[in-house]
Every structure is written in structure tokens, then in C-alpha cells.
Design an enzyme around this catalytic site. Structure first.
Site, PDB file in Angstrom:
ATOM      1  CB  THR A  44       2.100  -2.636  10.995  1.00  0.00           C
ATOM      2  OG1 THR A  44       0.890  -3.119  10.368  1.00  0.00           O
ATOM      3  CG2 THR A  44       1.847  -1.288  11.645  1.00  0.00           C
ATOM      4  CG  HIS A  71       9.765 -24.366  12.221  1.00  0.00           C
ATOM      5  ND1 HIS A  71       9.876 -24.184  13.583  1.00  0.00           N
ATOM      6  CD2 HIS A  71      10.861 -25.083  11.846  1.00  0.00           C
ATOM      7  CE1 HIS A  71      10.985 -24.765  14.015  1.00  0.00           C
ATOM      8  NE2 HIS A  71      11.606 -25.308  12.976  1.00  0.00           N
ATOM      9  CG  HIS A  84       8.161 -28.144  11.180  1.00  0.00           C
ATOM     10  ND1 HIS A  84       7.755 -27.512  12.329  1.00  0.00           N
ATOM     11  CD2 HIS A  84       9.441 -28.543  11.400  1.00  0.00           C
ATOM     12  CE1 HIS A  84       8.749 -27.514  13.205  1.00  0.00           C
ATOM     13  NE2 HIS A  84       9.779 -28.140  12.663  1.00  0.00           N
ATOM     14  CB  CYS A  91       0.873  -2.525   4.764  1.00  0.00           C
ATOM     15  SG  CYS A  91       0.717  -3.510   6.273  1.00  0.00           S
ATOM     16  CG  ASP A 150      -0.372   0.175   2.529  1.00  0.00           C
ATOM     17  OD1 ASP A 150       0.873   0.299   2.614  1.00  0.00           O
ATOM     18  OD2 ASP A 150      -1.128   0.205   3.521  1.00  0.00           O
TER      19      ASP A 150
HETATM   20  C1  RB5 Z   1      -1.957   2.678   6.465  1.00  0.00           C
HETATM   21  O1  RB5 Z   1      -2.004   3.911   7.104  1.00  0.00           O
HETATM   22  C2  RB5 Z   1      -1.693   1.580   7.484  1.00  0.00           C
HETATM   23  O2  RB5 Z   1      -2.780   1.431   8.321  1.00  0.00           O
HETATM   24  C3  RB5 Z   1      -1.372   0.276   6.781  1.00  0.00           C
HETATM   25  O3  RB5 Z   1      -0.277   0.454   5.941  1.00  0.00           O
HETATM   26  C4  RB5 Z   1      -1.024  -0.900   7.660  1.00  0.00           C
HETATM   27  O4  RB5 Z   1      -0.047  -0.560   8.596  1.00  0.00           O
HETATM   28  C5  RB5 Z   1      -2.157  -1.622   8.256  1.00  0.00           C
HETATM   29  O5  RB5 Z   1      -2.019  -2.625   8.940  1.00  0.00           O
END
Ligand code: RB5
Length: 146
Positions: free
Chosen positions: A68, A99, A134, A66, A7
Site C-alpha cells: 500500500t 511543499h 513551506h 510495499c 518488501d
Molecule cells: C504485506 O502483506 C503488506 O502488509 C505490506 O506490503 C504493506 O502493504 C503494509 O503496509
């Protein structure tokens, strides 16, 4: 083939991963996005993972980025056939393959620095699934889809 998606919060790290893949001569397809214009990570996960699954090629995998790594992994894991793992470093990347036989690794650009992320990608690519006990566990994960 490596399928890449992100994203808007992950496109910069994805760009670094692409540069790394090019230096090692790995084949990849980039399913966007390419700038900071906001997009929804479930769409990126869906498009990238569906391309991976449609190819039906052993050894292919996806890398999703993304902010996180969490949201895009949750979305990817809703798609039958995908085993997505959030990885934060070389150790989690190694275990995701060794695993869990993950066919999709998810990284957070806001969590993991470029250098660590690239060592994670490298380690995942160098590691083989251990199989054995596994394999039984991964089979049980996949049975949860039914
Ligand atoms: C986008 O702002 C953010 O929420 C997305 O990239 C991600 O971290 C969501 O889990």
C-alpha cells in the site's frame, strides 16, 4: 543517488521503477527485496533510509514500495531525518517535493498501477522544493524529532 527498497508486495513495481531509472540514466542503489519471499517492510525501510542518510548527499532520495505504501512510510518516518510521503500519482508526488520537501516517496504496488507510478516518480524528480513558507513548516516538522 536514488535509494530503493521494497518488501515482497512491492518488488515488482520497484523493478519497473528501476527499469525507468535506467532509461533516464539515473543512478540508484537497490536494497532489496527481489522476489516474493515474505520480508518485513520495517527492515526494508530501515536499511534503505539509513543508506540514504549515511550518504549525506544533497538531492539524494529514497523510493520505497510495499503493498500500500503505508506501512513502509510509517516505518520510514520513525527514522530521524526522513520525511516520507505516500504518493499515489503525479499530483501527490509533485506536492510531496514542492511543499513537503520529502526525501522519501512511498508507493503501493497494490494501489497504484505501473504507468501512474512512473509518472509520479518522474514528476517528483522534476520538481524542486518551493521553500519560503513551506521551509518554515518543514523546519517545524523536523523540530518534532527532538
Ligand atoms: C504485506 O502483506 C503488506 O502488509 C505490506 O506490503 C504493506 O502493504 C503494509 O503496509
Amino acid at each position: 543517488m536514488i535509494y530503493l527498497g521494497s518488501d515482497h508486495a512491492g518488488y515488482r513495481l520497484k523493478r519497473e521503477i528501476i527499469a525507468y531509472l535506467e532509461t533516464v540514466g539515473a543512478s540508484y542503489k537497490d536494497y532489496g527485496c527481489t522476489d516474493g519471499e515474505p520480508v518485513d517492510y520495517p527492515n526494508a525501510a530501515e536499511e534503505t533510509c539509513n543508506a540514504l542518510l549515511e550518504a549525506k548527499a544533497d538531492g539524494d532520495f529514497a523510493i520505497l514500495v510495499c503493498g500500500t505504501g503505508i506501512g513502509i512510510s510509517i516505518a520510514a518516518n520513525k527514522i530521524n531525518g526522513i520525511r516520507a510521503a505516500v504518493v499515489t500519482d503525479a499530483f501527490t508526488a509533485e506536492m510531496a517535493k514542492l511543499h513537503n520537501n520529502a526525501n522519501c516517496i512511498c508507493i503501493g504496488e497494490r494501489v497504484t498501477g505501473v504507468g501512474v507510478a512512473l509518472t509520479a516518480v518522474k514528476k517528483y524528480m522534476e520538481t524542486d522544493f518551493e521553500g519560503g513558507r513551506h521551509a518554515r513548516r518543514v523546519d517545524k516538522i523536523m523540530a518534532l524529532e527532538k
